[in-house]
Write a protein that holds these residues in place. Structure first.
Motif, PDB file in Angstrom:
ATOM      1  N   GLY A 210       0.819  -1.218   0.000  1.00  0.00           N
ATOM      2  CA  GLY A 210       0.000   0.000   0.000  1.00  0.00           C
ATOM      3  C   GLY A 210       0.844   1.254   0.000  1.00  0.00           C
ATOM      4  N   LEU A 211       1.976   1.211   0.686  1.00  0.00           N
ATOM      5  CA  LEU A 211       2.887   2.356   0.687  1.00  0.00           C
ATOM      6  C   LEU A 211       3.580   2.504  -0.657  1.00  0.00           C
ATOM      7  CD1 LEU A 211       4.804   1.825   4.090  1.00  0.00           C
ATOM      8  CD2 LEU A 211       2.795   3.260   3.702  1.00  0.00           C
ATOM      9  N   THR A 212       3.898   1.372  -1.285  1.00  0.00           N
ATOM     10  CA  THR A 212       4.593   1.364  -2.574  1.00  0.00           C
ATOM     11  C   THR A 212       3.640   1.832  -3.672  1.00  0.00           C
ATOM     12  OG1 THR A 212       6.133  -0.362  -1.905  1.00  0.00           O
ATOM     13  CG2 THR A 212       5.702  -0.146  -4.266  1.00  0.00           C
ATOM     14  N   SER A 213       4.087   2.826  -4.432  1.00  0.00           N
ATOM     15  CA  SER A 213       3.210   3.441  -5.432  1.00  0.00           C
ATOM     16  C   SER A 213       3.799   3.277  -6.828  1.00  0.00           C
ATOM     17  CB  SER A 213       3.015   4.925  -5.103  1.00  0.00           C
ATOM     18  OG  SER A 213       2.202   5.545  -6.077  1.00  0.00           O
ATOM     19  N   ASN A 214       3.711   2.053  -7.317  1.00  0.00           N
ATOM     20  CA  ASN A 214       4.191   1.729  -8.655  1.00  0.00           C
ATOM     21  C   ASN A 214       3.414   0.499  -9.108  1.00  0.00           C
ATOM     22  OD1 ASN A 214       5.714   0.596 -10.853  1.00  0.00           O
ATOM     23  ND2 ASN A 214       7.473   1.838 -10.228  1.00  0.00           N
ATOM     24  N   ALA A 215       2.716   0.597 -10.228  1.00  0.00           N
ATOM     25  CA  ALA A 215       1.802  -0.466 -10.670  1.00  0.00           C
ATOM     26  C   ALA A 215       2.478  -1.817 -10.822  1.00  0.00           C
ATOM     27  CB  ALA A 215       1.139  -0.062 -11.995  1.00  0.00           C
ATOM     28  N   ALA A 216       3.773  -1.827 -11.146  1.00  0.00           N
ATOM     29  CA  ALA A 216       4.478  -3.093 -11.365  1.00  0.00           C
ATOM     30  C   ALA A 216       4.486  -3.968 -10.115  1.00  0.00           C
ATOM     31  CB  ALA A 216       5.911  -2.823 -11.809  1.00  0.00           C
ATOM     32  N   TYR A 217       4.359  -3.358  -8.943  1.00  0.00           N
ATOM     33  CA  TYR A 217       4.420  -4.107  -7.684  1.00  0.00           C
ATOM     34  C   TYR A 217       3.039  -4.373  -7.085  1.00  0.00           C
ATOM     35  CZ  TYR A 217       9.310  -2.802  -8.074  1.00  0.00           C
ATOM     36  OH  TYR A 217      10.587  -2.633  -8.535  1.00  0.00           O
ATOM     37  N   LYS A 218       1.996  -4.016  -7.794  1.00  0.00           N
ATOM     38  CA  LYS A 218       0.633  -4.141  -7.263  1.00  0.00           C
ATOM     39  C   LYS A 218      -0.020  -5.448  -7.711  1.00  0.00           C
ATOM     40  CE  LYS A 218       0.303   0.071  -5.413  1.00  0.00           C
ATOM     41  NZ  LYS A 218       0.095   0.287  -3.966  1.00  0.00           N
ATOM     42  N   TYR A 219      -0.926  -5.947  -6.871  1.00  0.00           N
ATOM     43  CA  TYR A 219      -1.723  -7.141  -7.185  1.00  0.00           C
ATOM     44  C   TYR A 219      -3.208  -6.787  -7.074  1.00  0.00           C
ATOM     45  CZ  TYR A 219       2.582  -9.850  -6.781  1.00  0.00           C
ATOM     46  OH  TYR A 219       3.838 -10.347  -6.969  1.00  0.00           O
ATOM     47  N   PRO A 220      -4.059  -7.476  -7.835  1.00  0.00           N
ATOM     48  CA  PRO A 220      -5.490  -7.126  -7.854  1.00  0.00           C
ATOM     49  C   PRO A 220      -6.262  -7.711  -6.664  1.00  0.00           C
ATOM     50  CG  PRO A 220      -5.088  -8.921  -9.370  1.00  0.00           C
ATOM     51  CD  PRO A 220      -3.737  -8.516  -8.830  1.00  0.00           C
ATOM     52  N   ILE A 221      -5.748  -7.456  -5.478  1.00  0.00           N
ATOM     53  CA  ILE A 221      -6.444  -7.868  -4.257  1.00  0.00           C
ATOM     54  C   ILE A 221      -6.344  -6.737  -3.249  1.00  0.00           C
ATOM     55  CG2 ILE A 221      -6.053 -10.357  -4.550  1.00  0.00           C
ATOM     56  CD1 ILE A 221      -3.706 -10.085  -2.571  1.00  0.00           C
ATOM     57  N   ALA A 222      -7.201  -6.778  -2.242  1.00  0.00           N
ATOM     58  CA  ALA A 222      -7.165  -5.750  -1.203  1.00  0.00           C
ATOM     59  C   ALA A 222      -5.879  -5.886  -0.401  1.00  0.00           C
ATOM     60  CB  ALA A 222      -8.377  -5.898  -0.288  1.00  0.00           C
ATOM     61  N   ASN A 223      -5.100  -4.819  -0.332  1.00  0.00           N
ATOM     62  CA  ASN A 223      -3.888  -4.820   0.495  1.00  0.00           C
ATOM     63  C   ASN A 223      -3.511  -3.385   0.827  1.00  0.00           C
ATOM     64  OD1 ASN A 223      -2.256  -3.764  -1.744  1.00  0.00           O
ATOM     65  ND2 ASN A 223      -2.385  -5.822  -2.596  1.00  0.00           N
ATOM     66  N   GLY A 224      -2.720  -3.212   1.871  1.00  0.00           N
ATOM     67  CA  GLY A 224      -2.244  -1.882   2.218  1.00  0.00           C
ATOM     68  C   GLY A 224      -3.372  -0.898   2.457  1.00  0.00           C
TER      69      GLY A 224
END
Length: 515
Positions: A210-224
């Motif tokens: 959630g703190l990390t703001s770069n789409a490459a590190y994101k997953y399509p689930i609730a987190n952060g």
């Protein structure tokens, strides 16, 4: 005439001795050649020799490259294939100080340090000796017991911080440190929402994503949950910025109409933070996370007074200010031991990892007694945090930084590198920006300077591969993967810098000729 048996024996012994002596001499020559062997087979005539190295690596006799790749595809998690940097992977065998050798004996100048992690040099002799000494005494116990290595290190680390930052929590990684910092901030303030910059990287755990703001590190689930990203005050790529904004030896080439000592770009970016407060979070927040210089984001720097004003606004809303020093700490910025010191601020909490143990898995939080007391309402326990071997290594790293003059070297070599890279920026249309402090350097690549559009990934990959083939390892970063990251072990020399500059110049020239 018959030769006595004893004489025959001595002649045979002499022959064997001479044979072994010649064999050993040949081996010495072979090892020396291996040590000097560059990463490319046919060195271009206009490229200087790689700087010499006195260390002789062991001959590699392990698993084949083909078998390693087979296991990597079948048994390692799929992400290892996704993050394999090169079309032709580098198979690393051994390292010493600023050098790495692959399994074929080719030598590379390491300017990425395992993602800004090897702080004082691969297998630094003093750090290695400290690890060996502790391994002979005690590999592991936990903080349930009182043991010297833990307490010696905590006292030593605390001495590098101003009051009231004196309470230390030891972890195993930067993600774990930031995850714990989120929990501590929420418990202390009684608030939930946390703000970070766009383009930031603070870890890959379920909470720190959630703190990390770069789409490459994101997953399509609730987190952060409870994390909000605000505009990054990037004076090169952002909407505002000019040639006097940032604390760096090199400024942007954007025109600046600001009066002396008065940065209009800073006012605009602070206005965006106020807009975030007004629209995206409750009136009371838990924390603000900020890297003093963005790491994965591409060595992004902010206007000089931004963090000072941002900290004031955050504290007015009940939040604490957290400096993520995972990449900027331990003298890497050259001018200061901690990145936040360059912004003339004192955070409420500092997180760190990477260079803390010169690559040994370790992280830490340093905070105030008041915040620590809030967290003590429950029981927090970390089995490996503060492990005796980790503490011995980390303590040795602090000693080596002082003894080797590592911080001063970061300042001198880093400033020289940026100054020379800025000349390439003026020479080549595709180099948009050069920035950083010390040995935390970013070179942002663009299609052209007018548009500042990112250089496409395939072009970045071509230059990147060429640099590797000429014997230098660097990194990539930025939201669009458009920035080359130069963050070497802080023991590199001016000769190493000169060699890299020649390689970088040659690689850009090669690309432009093809283009």
């Amino acid at each position: 005439m018959r030769i006595p048996t004893s004489r025959l024996f001595h002649q045979l012994l002499l022959a064997i001795t001479v044979f072994h002596l010649r064999l050993n001499i040949n081996n010495i020559y072979f090892i020396g050649a291996l040590c000097q062997k560059s990463a490319f087979k046919n060195r271009p005539a206009d490229l200087p020799e790689m700087p010499p190295c006195s260390f002789s690596p062991d001959e590699y006799v392990g698993m084949s490259k083909e078998r390693m790749m087979e296991i990597r595809r079948q048994n390692c998690n799929p992400m290892t294939m996704k993050v394999t940097y090169y079309k032709k992977p580098v198979f690393i065998h051994q390292g010493y100080m600023q050098w790495l050798w692959d399994v074929d004996g080719r030598r590379y100048l390491d300017l990425f340090a395992g993602v800004a992690t090897v702080s004082v040099g691969h297998c630094h002799p003093k750090v290695t000796a400290a690890a060996e000494q502790q391994l002979r005494k005690l590999w592991h116990t936990t903080s349930i017991y009182v043991y010297p290595a833990l307490h010696e290190y905590c006292e030593k680390l605390a001495s590098y911080f101003p009051d009231p930052l004196k309470v230390i929590y030891l972890t195993n990684s930067g993600s774990e440190a930031n995850d714990l910092a989120m929990l501590m901030a929420r418990l202390h303030t009684g608030n939930f929402d946390i703000i970070t910059f766009r383009g930031s990287y603070h870890g890959g755990s379920p909470q720190t994503i959630g703190l990390t703001s770069n789409a490459a590190y994101k997953y399509p689930i609730a987190n952060g949950l409870g994390c909000t990203n605000t505009m990054c005050p990037d004076v090169f790529r952002g909407p505002w910025g000019g040639s006097h904004c940032r604390d760096s030896p090199i400024q942007t080439i954007r025109d600046c109409s600001c009066a002396q000592g008065h940065c209009m770009a800073n006012e605009q970016y602070i206005g965006q933070l106020k807009e975030t407060f007004a629209t995206s979070v409750p009136s009371r927040i838990a924390a603000f996370f900020g890297e003093p210089i963005q790491g994965v984001g591409g060595a992004v720097q902010y206007p000089k007074n931004y963090l000072k004003e941002a900290y004031k606004l955050v504290r007015e809303r009940g939040g604490i200010c957290i400096a993520d020093e995972v990449q900027t700490g331990f003298g890497r910025t050259g001018s200061h031991f901690w990145g936040f010191q360059g912004h003339d601020v004192i955070p409420d909490m500092v997180t760190m990892a990477k260079g803390i143990g010169n690559g040994f898995p370790m992280g830490a939080i340093v905070t105030t007694p008041e915040i620590a007391a809030s967290f003590a309402k429950g029981v927090h326990f970390n089995t490996f945090g503060g492990n005796p071997v980790a503490c011995a290594i980390a303590s040795s790293v602090l000693d080596v930084i002082q003894e080797d003059g590592t911080q001063k070297n970061s300042l001198d070599v880093g400033t020289y590198l940026m100054t020379q890279l800025a000349k390439f920026r003026d020479k080549y249309e595709i180099i948009g920006d050069v920035r950083g402090k010390g040995l935390q350097i970013g070179v942002e690549m663009v299609k052209d300077k007018a548009s500042r559009d990112p250089l496409p990934p395939e072009a970045m990959a071509e230059i990147f591969e060429d640099i590797k083939d000429m014997g230098v390892l660097i990194g990539k970063g930025g939201v669009y993967g458009q920035t080359f990251r130069i963050k070497p072990p802080m023991c590199i020399t001016m000769k190493d810098a000169e060699f890299f500059l020649a390689v970088f110049d040659k690689s850009i020239h090669n690309f432009m000729e093809k283009r």
